[in-house]
Scaffold this motif. Sequence first.
Motif, PDB file in Angstrom:
ATOM      1  N   SER A   1       3.826  12.557   0.609  1.00 12.23           N
ATOM      2  CA  SER A   1       3.806  12.029   2.068  1.00 12.23           C
ATOM      3  C   SER A   1       3.375  10.479   2.234  1.00 12.23           C
ATOM      4  N   THR A   2       2.963   9.984   1.084  1.00 11.63           N
ATOM      5  CA  THR A   2       2.773   8.530   1.095  1.00 11.63           C
ATOM      6  C   THR A   2       3.804   7.595   1.026  1.00 11.63           C
ATOM      7  N   LEU A   3       5.001   8.049   0.696  1.00 12.43           N
ATOM      8  CA  LEU A   3       6.311   7.214   0.552  1.00 12.43           C
ATOM      9  C   LEU A   3       6.679   7.146   1.964  1.00 12.43           C
ATOM     10  N   TYR A   4       6.175   7.939   3.106  1.00  9.48           N
ATOM     11  CA  TYR A   4       6.603   7.402   4.428  1.00  9.48           C
ATOM     12  C   TYR A   4       5.616   6.489   4.936  1.00  9.48           C
ATOM     13  N   GLY A   5       4.638   6.132   4.473  1.00 10.68           N
ATOM     14  CA  GLY A   5       3.639   4.955   5.010  1.00 10.68           C
ATOM     15  C   GLY A   5       4.202   3.920   4.056  1.00 10.68           C
ATOM     16  N   MET A   6       3.148   3.276   3.574  1.00 13.23           N
ATOM     17  CA  MET A   6       3.288   1.677   3.076  1.00 13.23           C
ATOM     18  C   MET A   6       3.684   1.690   1.492  1.00 13.23           C
ATOM     19  N   LEU A   7       3.739   2.957   0.914  1.00 14.34           N
ATOM     20  CA  LEU A   7       4.051   2.897  -0.535  1.00 14.34           C
ATOM     21  C   LEU A   7       5.175   2.155  -0.808  1.00 14.34           C
ATOM     22  N   PRO A   8       6.355   2.412  -0.395  1.00 16.60           N
ATOM     23  CA  PRO A   8       7.495   1.658  -0.870  1.00 16.60           C
ATOM     24  C   PRO A   8       7.495   0.176  -0.768  1.00 16.60           C
ATOM     25  N   LYS A   9       6.762  -0.170   0.449  1.00 14.80           N
ATOM     26  CA  LYS A   9       6.529  -1.889   0.511  1.00 14.80           C
ATOM     27  C   LYS A   9       5.577  -2.146  -0.814  1.00 14.80           C
ATOM     28  N   ILE A  10       4.450  -1.415  -0.945  1.00 14.46           N
ATOM     29  CA  ILE A  10       3.700  -1.900  -1.868  1.00 14.46           C
ATOM     30  C   ILE A  10       4.229  -2.142  -3.324  1.00 14.46           C
ATOM     31  N   ILE A  11       5.007  -1.275  -3.526  1.00 16.04           N
ATOM     32  CA  ILE A  11       5.449  -1.047  -4.912  1.00 16.04           C
ATOM     33  C   ILE A  11       6.464  -2.013  -4.943  1.00 16.04           C
TER      34      ILE A  11
ATOM     35  N   GLY B   1      -3.710   6.422  -8.599  1.00 17.43           N
ATOM     36  CA  GLY B   1      -3.295   7.719  -7.942  1.00 17.43           C
ATOM     37  C   GLY B   1      -3.261   7.271  -6.413  1.00 17.43           C
ATOM     38  N   PHE B   2      -2.328   7.605  -5.720  1.00 18.34           N
ATOM     39  CA  PHE B   2      -2.565   7.547  -4.345  1.00 18.34           C
ATOM     40  C   PHE B   2      -2.322   9.007  -3.852  1.00 18.34           C
ATOM     41  N   GLY B   3      -3.548   9.362  -3.219  1.00 19.75           N
ATOM     42  CA  GLY B   3      -3.374  10.919  -2.616  1.00 19.75           C
ATOM     43  C   GLY B   3      -4.232  10.846  -1.505  1.00 19.75           C
TER      44      GLY B   3
ATOM     45  N   ILE C   1     -11.287   4.626  -0.211  1.00 22.62           N
ATOM     46  CA  ILE C   1     -10.603   5.278   1.153  1.00 22.62           C
ATOM     47  C   ILE C   1      -9.673   3.848   1.797  1.00 22.62           C
ATOM     48  N   LEU C   2      -8.511   3.915   1.630  1.00 22.01           N
ATOM     49  CA  LEU C   2      -7.817   2.673   2.100  1.00 22.01           C
ATOM     50  C   LEU C   2      -7.643   2.976   3.689  1.00 22.01           C
ATOM     51  N   ARG C   3      -7.295   4.121   4.254  1.00 20.24           N
ATOM     52  CA  ARG C   3      -7.076   4.067   5.617  1.00 20.24           C
ATOM     53  C   ARG C   3      -7.187   5.435   5.994  1.00 20.24           C
ATOM     54  N   GLU C   4      -7.485   5.878   7.182  1.00 25.87           N
ATOM     55  CA  GLU C   4      -7.498   7.134   7.779  1.00 25.87           C
ATOM     56  C   GLU C   4      -6.221   7.255   8.648  1.00 25.87           C
TER      57      GLU C   4
ATOM     58  N   PRO D   1      -6.950  10.920   5.176  1.00 27.17           N
ATOM     59  CA  PRO D   1      -7.069   9.564   4.639  1.00 27.17           C
ATOM     60  C   PRO D   1      -5.906   9.276   3.674  1.00 27.17           C
ATOM     61  N   ILE D   2      -5.614   8.224   3.412  1.00 24.44           N
ATOM     62  CA  ILE D   2      -5.140   7.578   2.054  1.00 24.44           C
ATOM     63  C   ILE D   2      -6.021   7.032   1.220  1.00 24.44           C
ATOM     64  N   ILE D   3      -5.942   7.676  -0.080  1.00 20.99           N
ATOM     65  CA  ILE D   3      -7.106   7.374  -1.113  1.00 20.99           C
ATOM     66  C   ILE D   3      -6.563   6.681  -2.314  1.00 20.99           C
TER      67      ILE D   3
ATOM     68  N   LEU E   1      -3.297  -6.706  -3.110  1.00 22.16           N
ATOM     69  CA  LEU E   1      -1.774  -6.543  -2.393  1.00 22.16           C
ATOM     70  C   LEU E   1      -1.837  -5.734  -1.125  1.00 22.16           C
ATOM     71  N   ILE E   2      -2.554  -4.430  -1.513  1.00 28.75           N
ATOM     72  CA  ILE E   2      -2.486  -3.527  -0.316  1.00 28.75           C
ATOM     73  C   ILE E   2      -3.263  -4.110   1.116  1.00 28.75           C
ATOM     74  N   TYR E   3      -4.396  -4.489   0.650  1.00 30.35           N
ATOM     75  CA  TYR E   3      -5.074  -5.128   1.994  1.00 30.35           C
ATOM     76  C   TYR E   3      -4.365  -6.493   2.342  1.00 30.35           C
TER      77      TYR E   3
ATOM     78  N   LEU F   1      -1.247  -6.643   2.727  1.00 31.44           N
ATOM     79  CA  LEU F   1       0.037  -6.230   3.360  1.00 31.44           C
ATOM     80  C   LEU F   1      -0.594  -5.509   4.792  1.00 31.44           C
ATOM     81  N   TYR F   2      -1.646  -5.090   4.807  1.00 29.14           N
ATOM     82  CA  TYR F   2      -2.379  -4.193   5.864  1.00 29.14           C
ATOM     83  C   TYR F   2      -2.402  -5.363   6.903  1.00 29.14           C
ATOM     84  N   GLU F   3      -3.177  -6.541   6.373  1.00 32.12           N
ATOM     85  CA  GLU F   3      -3.318  -7.728   7.385  1.00 32.12           C
ATOM     86  C   GLU F   3      -1.900  -8.032   7.862  1.00 32.12           C
TER      87      GLU F   3
HETATM   88  C1  BEZ Z   1      -0.587   3.297   3.292  1.00 31.43           C
HETATM   89  O1  BEZ Z   1       0.377   3.872   3.758  1.00 31.43           O
HETATM   90  O2  BEZ Z   1      -1.390   2.832   3.717  1.00 31.43           O
HETATM   91  C2  BEZ Z   1      -0.360   3.421   1.610  1.00 31.43           C
HETATM   92  C3  BEZ Z   1       0.323   4.551   1.075  1.00 31.43           C
HETATM   93  C4  BEZ Z   1       0.589   4.714  -0.311  1.00 31.43           C
HETATM   94  C5  BEZ Z   1      -0.405   3.975  -0.932  1.00 31.43           C
HETATM   95  C6  BEZ Z   1      -1.202   2.866  -0.417  1.00 31.43           C
HETATM   96  C7  BEZ Z   1      -1.260   2.838   0.847  1.00 31.43           C
END
Ligand code: BEZ
Length: 307
Positions: free
Chosen positions: A99-109, A143-145, A158-161, A267-269, A287-289, A291-293
């Motif tokens: 399910s993290t593939l639908y969030g930010m994972l592709p962009k992060i990678i 790991g992202f779970g 915990i990256l975000r809820e 949560p995304i952990i 990088l994750i933070y 991208l969030y900003e």
């Molecule tokens: C996110 O959607 O915030 C996310 C997804 C995978 C890895 C890190 C963050």
Amino acid sequence: MELRHLRYFVAVAEERNFTRAAQRLNMAQPPLSRQIQQLEEILEVQLFQRDSRPLKLTETGKFFYAHAVQLLAQTSELESMTRRVGNIERSLSVGFVGSTLYGMLPKIIRRFRDENTTVELSLHEMSTMDQIRALKDGRIDVGFGRIRHEDAHIRRVILREEKMIVALPEGHSLSLAKPVLALGDLVNETLIIFPKAPRPSYADQVLSAFEDRGLKPRRIYEVRELQIALGLVAAGEGISVVPSSVYGLKRDDVSYKELDDPTLVSPIIMSMRALDESRDIREMLELIYRLYEEEQIDHAPRNDPER
Ligand code: BEZ
């Protein structure tokens, strides 16, 4: 006492039989029996009840087993971390739940690859619980779970809820009824949950959300993964509670509705080995933070690592 004694002891304790343990260790049975005898002499205790079939541990043996398993896990953690530290060619293995593939994972990678061209990055889809095991034996480095699992050897951030939303078949009466839904509005529907296995999983977070509010959906339909859940929603088989990033998947035959309760989140952990402070991990987190900003995505406060 040597490390090999622990390996031999754990194999015998787990197989509960000297012949099978010797096969597992690729050795003959007589030297294995001698090693266990030697271990008992060193410790001056009896670890196995010898007359039992299958072999049983004594109370002292059970105590020793619990600690031996931990020590061996620490040893393999130390091995893989040292290999990483000494590795001239940098590499990072990333485990993720689907399910993290639908969030930010592709962009992060993509961004990580662009910014770290010399790091060999590999991706492995696996459940959160498999990620914990894979981290400990060095098969992945991050790991992202979604599951909050306590383990002394693992550091979690915990990256975000992520908000949960409802996926409904296009034209469903609930998609027209109100602008925002309550979980209670869904109890007369078939609730499609995923992933069916392994558990615990995101499916249990959805089920707990109902249970915690004293609600019981009319029927539960468990499926393997999110795409199947959405396909079945589109076919009118039921509704599904999905992470809000799925909204980006936009399908003509599925409509999405927000839920009225802000505590309905998943949560995304990010998990890593507790002692792994390597540069690649730090850069991934930075990088994750960043991208969030850039994308103005709400996230959990930084510097909030859980151990
Ligand atoms: C996110 O959607 O915030 C996310 C997804 C995978 C890895 C890190 C963050």
